[in-house]
Scaffold this motif. Structure first.
Motif, mmCIF file in Angstrom:
data_model
loop_
_atom_site.group_PDB
_atom_site.id
_atom_site.type_symbol
_atom_site.label_atom_id
_atom_site.label_comp_id
_atom_site.label_asym_id
_atom_site.label_seq_id
_atom_site.Cartn_x
_atom_site.Cartn_y
_atom_site.Cartn_z
ATOM 1 N N GLU A 51 38.790 2.101 24.552
ATOM 2 C CA GLU A 51 37.817 1.682 23.543
ATOM 3 C C GLU A 51 36.714 2.718 23.548
ATOM 4 O OE1 GLU A 51 36.265 -0.662 20.539
ATOM 5 O OE2 GLU A 51 38.140 -1.008 21.601
ATOM 6 N N SER A 52 36.657 3.537 22.504
ATOM 7 C CA SER A 52 35.732 4.669 22.529
ATOM 8 C C SER A 52 35.341 5.099 21.123
ATOM 9 C CB SER A 52 36.383 5.851 23.265
ATOM 10 O OG SER A 52 35.576 6.997 23.185
ATOM 11 N N ARG A 53 34.102 5.515 20.958
ATOM 12 C CA ARG A 53 33.644 6.090 19.694
ATOM 13 C C ARG A 53 33.641 7.613 19.743
ATOM 14 N NH1 ARG A 53 28.436 2.176 18.144
ATOM 15 N NH2 ARG A 53 29.617 0.209 18.073
ATOM 16 N N THR A 54 33.905 8.155 20.933
ATOM 17 C CA THR A 54 33.854 9.605 21.103
ATOM 18 C C THR A 54 35.225 10.222 21.348
ATOM 19 O OG1 THR A 54 33.530 9.434 23.497
ATOM 20 C CG2 THR A 54 31.553 9.390 22.112
ATOM 21 N N GLY A 55 36.236 9.393 21.637
ATOM 22 C CA GLY A 55 37.555 9.906 21.987
ATOM 23 C C GLY A 55 37.755 10.033 23.473
ATOM 24 N N SER A 56 36.674 9.830 24.261
ATOM 25 C CA SER A 56 36.761 9.869 25.712
ATOM 26 C C SER A 56 36.352 8.516 26.271
ATOM 27 C CB SER A 56 35.845 10.975 26.275
ATOM 28 O OG SER A 56 36.273 12.241 25.825
ATOM 29 N N TYR A 57 36.597 8.327 27.546
ATOM 30 C CA TYR A 57 36.352 7.040 28.201
ATOM 31 C C TYR A 57 34.897 6.623 28.069
ATOM 32 C CZ TYR A 57 35.847 3.688 32.015
ATOM 33 O OH TYR A 57 35.565 2.582 32.767
ATOM 34 N N SER A 58 34.682 5.369 27.704
ATOM 35 C CA SER A 58 33.314 4.870 27.582
ATOM 36 C C SER A 58 33.164 3.467 28.161
ATOM 37 C CB SER A 58 32.884 4.881 26.111
ATOM 38 O OG SER A 58 33.721 4.050 25.328
ATOM 39 N N GLY A 59 34.031 3.098 29.090
ATOM 40 C CA GLY A 59 33.811 1.848 29.784
ATOM 41 C C GLY A 59 35.013 0.941 29.931
ATOM 42 N N TYR A 60 35.933 0.951 28.948
ATOM 43 C CA TYR A 60 37.075 0.040 29.011
ATOM 44 C C TYR A 60 38.360 0.766 28.650
ATOM 45 C CZ TYR A 60 33.528 -3.606 29.154
ATOM 46 O OH TYR A 60 32.474 -4.382 29.510
ATOM 47 N N SER A 61 39.432 0.380 29.324
ATOM 48 C CA SER A 61 40.749 0.918 29.012
ATOM 49 C C SER A 61 41.745 -0.236 28.977
ATOM 50 C CB SER A 61 41.163 1.964 30.051
ATOM 51 O OG SER A 61 41.156 1.405 31.359
ATOM 52 N N GLN A 72 42.941 -5.434 30.284
ATOM 53 C CA GLN A 72 41.720 -4.636 30.122
ATOM 54 C C GLN A 72 41.147 -4.334 31.503
ATOM 55 O OE1 GLN A 72 38.730 -6.115 27.339
ATOM 56 N NE2 GLN A 72 37.117 -5.458 28.742
ATOM 57 N N THR A 73 40.802 -3.071 31.737
ATOM 58 C CA THR A 73 40.223 -2.675 33.015
ATOM 59 C C THR A 73 39.028 -1.767 32.769
ATOM 60 O OG1 THR A 73 41.315 -0.543 33.465
ATOM 61 C CG2 THR A 73 42.611 -2.532 33.849
ATOM 62 N N ASP A 74 38.254 -1.543 33.827
ATOM 63 C CA ASP A 74 37.173 -0.558 33.741
ATOM 64 C C ASP A 74 37.496 0.685 34.567
ATOM 65 O OD1 ASP A 74 36.874 -1.620 36.256
ATOM 66 O OD2 ASP A 74 34.732 -2.028 36.078
#
Length: 481
Positions: A249-259, A220-222
């Motif tokens: 990890e996203s509710r929008t389909g785009s980056y929101s803090g963690y990959s 897990q990275t930011d």
């Protein structure tokens, strides 16, 4: 009088200073060092370069890694409506031939050998009938799919070229929390994009690959990752590959803090198997496991919260034969500590059936090391190779665009040179066009092989159409008549 007094005082001062100097020379140890306060020094982290400002410098890693990351575009056909003979009999066949235009997808990949092998995510190339690779210097190639593994979401493709800028493989086991990493890929078709972040966590299990055989132990990275980064590189400060970027990890389909990225320790094993066998050699320990937390430790009377709890055991499995028992706690695999199911799966996934590993367990508060010979899914140590298509008793060829248009289908492979085998036994005729095997759409000959490889046990269900427009379905077993 005043002049005499003045000179008297001067002579006294000179005499006193001379005595002080003589005493210093005679009695002070000349060998003692005079301690001085050093100039403030900038602390530099090992393995990292620093710029003029003293900040971590990742420019060398970024410049080298972008040359090894490629842009992948795929073309695949959407599922077209296929008539159901029972529905057509009752209500007529008003929709046969309905289809949509071929769709396109994109992602990233990493060159891992000078002769053109590229690793990417399975979901980037899955079910595609055309794969295009564009290098960082804008050269473009058609790629061949070498193999894929849905259980780790990895795939291996190859382009016909030499002397390519490959990326060196690092060691994800050695990564530390807080260590700087780069994510390199092609988000939103913005080629050669580099973002930076730190390792936020290791051995994350997200449950996104819903299969009992799946292996999830993500880094897990930011570092910012977006659609199109899939299959791209997670790179350490030395410019070495430590992971394949896979999910966000996203509710929008785009980056929101963690990959999240697949660790390179898993990647190495999977691509080596795909190159050598065309099929991943999955090693099985044969245990059902649970994380050890405070409640489990209390319920099972464990003396410490550590390791992975053995909740179940498959009879005659590798673990069973080696002496592992239910209620044992597995502490380490070949000297690597494991404190979660994901960590245990990651360590075992490095090995092939037939490999011997050392498993450290704790039983009744006492530690014990066991030698375990890993096995495959069939319970033995044999190499599992891709299935040969000779048993079908036919050759296959891709159909032309003209045939697709005439029959109103967007995919298919034609049966030709029929001889003794399964297809002839099922009364399939030459010219039959296979467009689906089980749930897998068939666009090219390799898709038939892949569809049959995915069947471990049970049957084959073939959907297709004859040149006269007659839709037919056939079913048979792989294990007998």
């Amino acid at each position: 009088m005043k002049i005499k007094l003045f000179f008297g005082r001067v002579l006294t001062a000179i005499f006193g200073g001379g005595i002080a100097i003589i005493l210093f020379v005679l009695f002070v140890d000349r060998e003692k060092e005079i301690i001085t306060t050093p100039e403030p020094q900038t602390i530099q982290l090992a393995g990292l370069s620093q710029g003029p400002s003293g900040l971590v410098d990742l420019t060398i890693a970024a410049e080298s890694s972008v040359k090894s990351v490629v842009h992948i575009t795929t073309v695949y056909g959407n599922e077209e409506y296929q008539s159901n003979p029972f529905y057509d009999f009752l209500f007529g066949n008003s929709r046969r031939g309905y289809q949509t235009q071929p769709a396109m997808g994109s992602g990233s990949g990493v060159i891992i050998s000078k002769d053109g092998y590229i690793v990417t995510n399975n979901h980037v190339v899955k079910e595609s009938n055309f794969i295009s690779v564009v290098l960082n210097d804008k050269r473009s190639y058609e790629a061949q799919l070498i193999g894929q593994d849905p259980y780790t979401d990895l795939a291996l493709i190859k382009i016909d070229e030499e002397d390519l800028p490959k990326m060196e493989l690092g060691n994800s086991d050695e990564l530390k929390l807080g260590e700087w990493v780069l994510a390199v890929g092609n988000p939103f078709n913005l080629t050669s994009t580099v973002t930076a972040g730190i390792i936020s966590a290791k051995a994350r299990n997200l449950g996104i690959m819903r299969s009992q055989m799946s292996i999830e132990s993500f880094l897990q990275t930011d570092a910012a990752v977006n659609p199109g980064n899939s299959g791209g590189a997670l790179v350490d400060s030395k410019g070495q590959l430590v992971g394949i970027n896979t999910a966000i990890e996203s509710r929008t389909g785009s980056y929101s803090g963690y990959s999240f990225a697949i660790p390179v320790t898993i990647v190495k094993k999977v691509i080596a198997d795909l190159k050598e066998f065309g099929h991943v050699q999955r090693a099985m320990l044969g245990v059902s496991i649970q994380s050890v937390d405070a409640k489990l430790a209390q319920d099972k009377d464990l003396d410490k919260i550590e390791g992975v709890f053995v909740a179940g055991l498959t009879q005659e499995s590798a673990a069973d034969e080696a002496g592992v028992e239910i209620k044992d706690v597995i502490l380490a695999i070949n000297g690597k500590d494991v404190n979660s199911p994901a960590e245990l799966q990651e360590q075992v996934s490095k090995y092939r059936p037939g490999d011997e590993i050392k498993v450290l367990i704790k039983r009744n508060g006492k530690k014990k090391q066991l030698d375990v010979v890993l096995r495959n899914s069939l319970g033995n140590t044999n190499v599992i190779k891709s299935k040969n298509l000779a048993f079908l008793g036919a050759d296959f060829e891709a159909i032309s665009q003209k045939e697709k248009y005439r029959l109103q289908i967007n995919r298919g492979v034609k049966v030709k040179n029929l001889r003794s085998g399964k297809l002839k036994d099922e009364n399939i005729k030459e010219g039959f066009i296979i467009y689906k095997i089980n749930d897998k759409p068939i666009y090219k000959v390799d898709d038939i092989k892949e569809a049959i490889d995915e069947v471990n046990d049970g049957g084959i269900f073939i959907s297709g159409i004859y040149p006269n427009g007659s839709v037919k379905y056939y079913a048979f077993s792989l294990n007998g008549d």
